[in-house]
Motif scaffolding. Structure first.
Motif, PDB file in Angstrom:
ATOM      1  N   TRP A  83       0.838  -1.196   0.000  1.00 37.81           N
ATOM      2  CA  TRP A  83       0.000   0.000   0.000  1.00 37.81           C
ATOM      3  C   TRP A  83       0.874   1.249   0.000  1.00 37.81           C
ATOM      4  O   TRP A  83       0.643   2.179  -0.759  1.00 37.81           O
ATOM      5  N   HIS A  84       1.905   1.269   0.813  1.00 36.97           N
ATOM      6  CA  HIS A  84       2.810   2.416   0.861  1.00 36.97           C
ATOM      7  C   HIS A  84       3.581   2.560  -0.446  1.00 36.97           C
ATOM      8  O   HIS A  84       3.762   3.670  -0.953  1.00 36.97           O
ATOM      9  N   ASN A 142       2.740   1.415  -3.541  1.00 33.27           N
ATOM     10  CA  ASN A 142       1.859   1.812  -4.647  1.00 33.27           C
ATOM     11  C   ASN A 142       1.436   3.275  -4.551  1.00 33.27           C
ATOM     12  O   ASN A 142       1.412   3.984  -5.551  1.00 33.27           O
ATOM     13  N   THR A 143       1.101   3.721  -3.359  1.00 30.84           N
ATOM     14  CA  THR A 143       0.690   5.116  -3.231  1.00 30.84           C
ATOM     15  C   THR A 143       1.857   6.068  -3.434  1.00 30.84           C
ATOM     16  O   THR A 143       1.668   7.167  -3.962  1.00 30.84           O
ATOM     17  N   TYR A 144       3.061   5.659  -3.056  1.00 27.97           N
ATOM     18  CA  TYR A 144       4.235   6.501  -3.297  1.00 27.97           C
ATOM     19  C   TYR A 144       4.505   6.629  -4.794  1.00 27.97           C
ATOM     20  O   TYR A 144       4.725   7.728  -5.308  1.00 27.97           O
ATOM     21  N   ALA A 156       2.337   6.122  -7.191  1.00 24.32           N
ATOM     22  CA  ALA A 156       1.205   6.839  -7.787  1.00 24.32           C
ATOM     23  C   ALA A 156       1.315   8.335  -7.543  1.00 24.32           C
ATOM     24  O   ALA A 156       0.953   9.136  -8.414  1.00 24.32           O
ATOM     25  N   SER A 157       1.833   8.726  -6.385  1.00 21.77           N
ATOM     26  CA  SER A 157       1.978  10.161  -6.113  1.00 21.77           C
ATOM     27  C   SER A 157       3.027  10.789  -7.018  1.00 21.77           C
ATOM     28  O   SER A 157       2.892  11.946  -7.408  1.00 21.77           O
ATOM     29  N   LYS A 176       1.396  11.143 -10.445  1.00 22.74           N
ATOM     30  CA  LYS A 176       0.310  12.121 -10.521  1.00 22.74           C
ATOM     31  C   LYS A 176       0.728  13.341 -11.327  1.00 22.74           C
ATOM     32  O   LYS A 176      -0.119  14.106 -11.772  1.00 22.74           O
ATOM     33  N   SER A 181      -8.296   7.436 -10.275  1.00 23.61           N
ATOM     34  CA  SER A 181      -6.940   7.115  -9.842  1.00 23.61           C
ATOM     35  C   SER A 181      -6.947   6.429  -8.475  1.00 23.61           C
ATOM     36  O   SER A 181      -6.226   5.457  -8.256  1.00 23.61           O
ATOM     37  N   THR A 182      -7.773   6.913  -7.569  1.00 25.72           N
ATOM     38  CA  THR A 182      -7.854   6.316  -6.232  1.00 25.72           C
ATOM     39  C   THR A 182      -8.366   4.888  -6.294  1.00 25.72           C
ATOM     40  O   THR A 182      -7.807   3.993  -5.652  1.00 25.72           O
ATOM     41  N   VAL A 188      -5.603   2.598  -7.833  1.00 23.62           N
ATOM     42  CA  VAL A 188      -4.530   2.274  -6.876  1.00 23.62           C
ATOM     43  C   VAL A 188      -5.052   1.294  -5.814  1.00 23.62           C
ATOM     44  O   VAL A 188      -4.335   0.365  -5.412  1.00 23.62           O
ATOM     45  N   SER A 243      -3.501  -2.438  -5.313  1.00 27.49           N
ATOM     46  CA  SER A 243      -2.879  -2.814  -4.037  1.00 27.49           C
ATOM     47  C   SER A 243      -3.537  -4.057  -3.463  1.00 27.49           C
ATOM     48  O   SER A 243      -2.926  -4.826  -2.791  1.00 27.49           O
TER      49      SER A 243
END
Length: 128
Positions: free
Chosen positions: A61-62, A64-66, A68-69, A72, A120-121, A124, A128
Motif C-alpha cells: 500500500w505504501h 503503490n501510493t508513493y 502513484a503520487s 500524478k 486514480s484512487t 490504486v 494494491s
C-alpha cells in the motif's frame, strides 16, 4: 452533469498529448503488479521482490501510493493543459457562444478533476 463530463472528456481524449499521458499513467501503475512475477537473475545476484516481502499488505500500500503520487505529475499536466488549451484553441469562447454559462464551464472542469482523482484512487486501491 453527464453532458459537461462528456464535453470535457471528449476534449481530453482528442488531444494526443493528454491521451498519451493519461494512458501511460495507468499503464505504468499496472506494471507494478508485473514486478512481483519477475525474477532477476544476474550471475550470482538474484532478486525477487515478492520473496523479499515488498508485496505484503502494509508495504504494498505504501509502495503503490508513493509511486502513484510521483506519477500524478502526468495527470497534473493533463489538467493544466486542459485549462490552457481552452484559451489557445478558442473553445472557451465557442462554449460561451453556444450557450454554456461560466458556472457550467467551471463546473465541467471541476467535475473532470474529481473524476480523475476518483478513478486514480480506485485504480490504486484495486492494484494494491
Amino acid at each position: 452533469m453527464k453532458r459537461l463530463l462528456a464535453i470535457e472528456l471528449q476534449k481530453i481524449w482528442k488531444n494526443r498529448a493528454s491521451r498519451i499521458l493519461t494512458i501511460s499513467y495507468f499503464v505504468i501503475l499496472s506494471f507494478i503488479a508485473l514486478i512481483a512475477s519477475i525474477k532477476f537473475d544476474i550471475g550470482n545476484f538474484k532478486l525477487h521482490f515478492a520473496e523479499m516481502g515488498i508485496f505484503n499488505f502494509p508495504y504494498i500500500w505504501h509502495f503503490n501510493t508513493y509511486i502513484a503520487s510521483i506519477l500524478k505529475l502526468f495527470l497534473a499536466i493533463v489538467i493544466v493543459s486542459m485549462m490552457a488549451n481552452e484559451y489557445s484553441y478558442g473553445t472557451l469562447k465557442q462554449n460561451l457562444i453556444d450557450g454554456m454559462s461560466k458556472k457550467e464551464f467551471i463546473l465541467s472542469k471541476f467535475l473532470t478533476v474529481i473524476l480523475f482523482a476518483f478513478t486514480s484512487t480506485v485504480f490504486v486501491f484495486v492494484m494494491s
